[in-house]
Each structure stands twice: as C-alpha cells, then as structure tokens.
Design an enzyme around this catalytic site. Structure first.
Site, mmCIF file in Angstrom:
data_model
loop_
_atom_site.group_PDB
_atom_site.id
_atom_site.type_symbol
_atom_site.label_atom_id
_atom_site.label_comp_id
_atom_site.label_asym_id
_atom_site.label_seq_id
_atom_site.Cartn_x
_atom_site.Cartn_y
_atom_site.Cartn_z
ATOM 1 N N ASP A 1 0.831 -1.210 0.000
ATOM 2 C CA ASP A 1 0.000 0.000 0.000
ATOM 3 C C ASP A 1 0.861 1.254 0.000
ATOM 4 O OD1 ASP A 1 -2.679 -0.669 -0.100
ATOM 5 O OD2 ASP A 1 -2.902 -0.868 2.074
ATOM 6 N N GLU B 1 -13.906 -2.776 -1.684
ATOM 7 C CA GLU B 1 -14.146 -2.959 -0.250
ATOM 8 C C GLU B 1 -15.549 -2.508 0.142
ATOM 9 O OE1 GLU B 1 -10.981 -1.595 2.274
ATOM 10 O OE2 GLU B 1 -12.144 -1.859 4.108
HETATM 11 O O1 KIV Z 1 -4.733 -2.158 4.284
HETATM 12 C C1 KIV Z 1 -5.381 -3.200 4.088
HETATM 13 O O2 KIV Z 1 -5.268 -4.196 4.809
HETATM 14 C C2 KIV Z 1 -6.283 -3.227 2.949
HETATM 15 C C3 KIV Z 1 -7.212 -4.395 2.830
HETATM 16 C C4 KIV Z 1 -8.273 -4.315 3.844
HETATM 17 C C5 KIV Z 1 -7.754 -4.524 1.466
HETATM 18 O O3 KIV Z 1 -6.280 -2.340 2.154
#
Ligand code: KIV
Length: 272
Positions: free
Chosen positions: A91, A190
């Site tokens: 991310d 989500e």
């Molecule tokens: O940060 C995370 O764990 C996520 C998932 C919930 C898809 O983005």
C-alpha cells in the site's frame, strides 16, 4: 540433507489475470512481518498485501492515516525476505501520492527499490488518475482500491457499506473501468453490495478482489490478524474467523506465567 531446490511457480500480475480468465479464484491476505509472510507463502496464498492496516494492527492507531512511507517500506522489506511464491503488493500510505503525481511516482519508486515489493496499491478513482498513470508509465504495476477507502474515512465519516445509492454505484463502475483502461492489473473492492461487485467483476478483464463485496468477484482478501481471531474488537459481517487466536494465545501466555512462577519452567531437560 538434500540440496535439490524446490521448484516454485512464482505468482506475477499476469498470473492473476490468467487466473481470472480460467475462473480460478485468487486468495489474498495481509502480512507486515517476516514470520507471518513465511507462513502465508508456504500455505499457498497467491497475493500478500502489505496493507496500511499495519497502522491499526501493528501500531495501534485508530485509522490508517498515520502510517508513514518509511514504516511501510520497513514492513514490506520484512515480508519480501520471506517470499518464494506469492506476489507482494504494498500500500502507498496516506499522503504519499494524493497531492502530486511526481510525488506519487517518487513514493512508488522508493517502495519498489527499498522493499523489493512487486506492485503498489492506491486508493481512489478519477481523482488519482494522473498519479496512477505516472506510476504505471515507470513500469510499476498498480492495484486499484475502490468502494470503502479507509484513507478517506474523515470524508465518509463512517465505515458503513459504500455505493448503495445509484449515483455512487455509477461513479464506482466508471472508476473501475478507468483503472482498467489506465493499466491497473487488479482492483480491491471494499464493502460494497455484492450485486454491484459482481457486475463490476463481470464487466472487466482484470481481477476484482473483494473484502465485504460478496462471492461474485474474482478473489477475496482479509486482514490476517482478523481472520485468525487475534483481534477481538472488529466484528463486521463479512469477517470469517478461522481461529480464535486471542483465546489460544492468552491461554498459552497464562500457562507460561504459571509455569515460571511455580518453577515448572525450565525443567531439567530444558537447561544445560
Ligand atoms: O490495508 C489493508 O489491509 C487493505 C485491505 C483491507 C484490502 O487495504
């Protein structure tokens, strides 16, 4: 001891698109450290997400907003060191890409160079299209994330289901198509109605990975600590708990404490 190397078929972004075309579902879970990633990789999880949920799960923050790019790189590099087969998606944290496409590219390059991750994930649709385009142009694979996007929690004001209304659902479909056309290799959806998620999955060539988005999508993702039952406070309808690790671990820690205090640990056999 045998020195023969085990054959590992590595998962790539192309593998995921091929899996969708063969109707093969994709299993994705989160990891933030070496040991957990090793277990997930060994268990055959296709995609490991180094999610910014590390902000909640590892650091105890209320939201995903405080985690920094340096912290994400630390978590991601620990995960990458454990991997033989899974695809590792990392991310981009809040503040690392929203304001300026050049900054977004610099952040994505840092993730790829410093952690060894295989792809990045960004939250949002048309509002971040220039950032997505710039990152993709540099050869970095991008996973999109639509529906409930926790980095925007203060805009939404609540973690309830998104896109129940026609207008938001229409925008979500447009954003999903836009992300596919830009070149994203997959999208996380989500907390949206199952019917909408299925419609999106059927209309696109790239895989849709759902969390709280029903069974009509191409794969599923959960936060590992939630599905293991290590966390107790978080109880959304979509969460299936496969273990009750909170209770199991509490019992083990209590037993250890008793053993130490009673002098039962270590035994004769457990010393030199
Ligand atoms: O940060 C995370 O764990 C996520 C998932 C919930 C898809 O983005």
């Amino acid at each position: 001891m045998s020195t023969a190397k085990k054959e590992y078929k590595r998962i790539t972004t192309k593998t995921l698109v091929d899996m969708k075309s063969k109707n093969e579902k994709i299993a994705m879970l989160t990891a933030y450290d070496y040991t957990m990633a090793k277990i997930l990789d060994n268990a055959g999880i296709d995609v490991i997400l180094v999610g910014d949920s590390a902000s909640n799960v590892m650091a105890g923050h209320e939201t995903t907003l405080p985690i920094t790019l340096n912290e994400m790189i630390y978590h991601a590099s620990s995960v990458v060191r454990a991997i033989d087969r899974s695809l590792v998606v990392v991310d981009l944290p809040f503040g690392a890409y929203q304001s300026d496409p050049k900054k977004a590219l610099r952040s994505a390059i840092r993730i790829m160079k410093e952690s060894g991750g295989h792809a990045v994930k960004l939250e949002g649709g048309k509002e971040i299209k220039d950032s997505v385009k710039r990152i993709l142009n540099a050869g970095i694979p991008v996973m999109g994330h639509l529906g409930l996007t926790p980095q925007s929690i203060y805009k939404f004001g609540t973690y309830t289901v998104r896109a129940k209304e026609e207008e938001e659902a229409k925008q979500l479909k447009k954003d999903a198509l836009l992300l596919e056309r830009l070149g994203c290799f997959a999208i996380v959806l989500e907390k949206v109605p199952a019917k909408l998620a299925e419609e999106v999955a059927k209309s696109l060539q790239i895989p849709i990975i759902g969390i709280g988005a029903g069974s009509g999508v191409d794969g599923q993702v959960l936060v590992t600590h939630d599905m293991l039952g290590m966390t107790h406070e978080f109880n959304p309808r979509f969460l299936r708990r496969y273990l009750d690790m909170f209770t199991e671990m509490t019992n083990a820690f209590k037993k250890y404490t008793n053993d130490v205090k009673n002098g039962d640990f270590p035994s004769e056999k457990e010393q030199y």
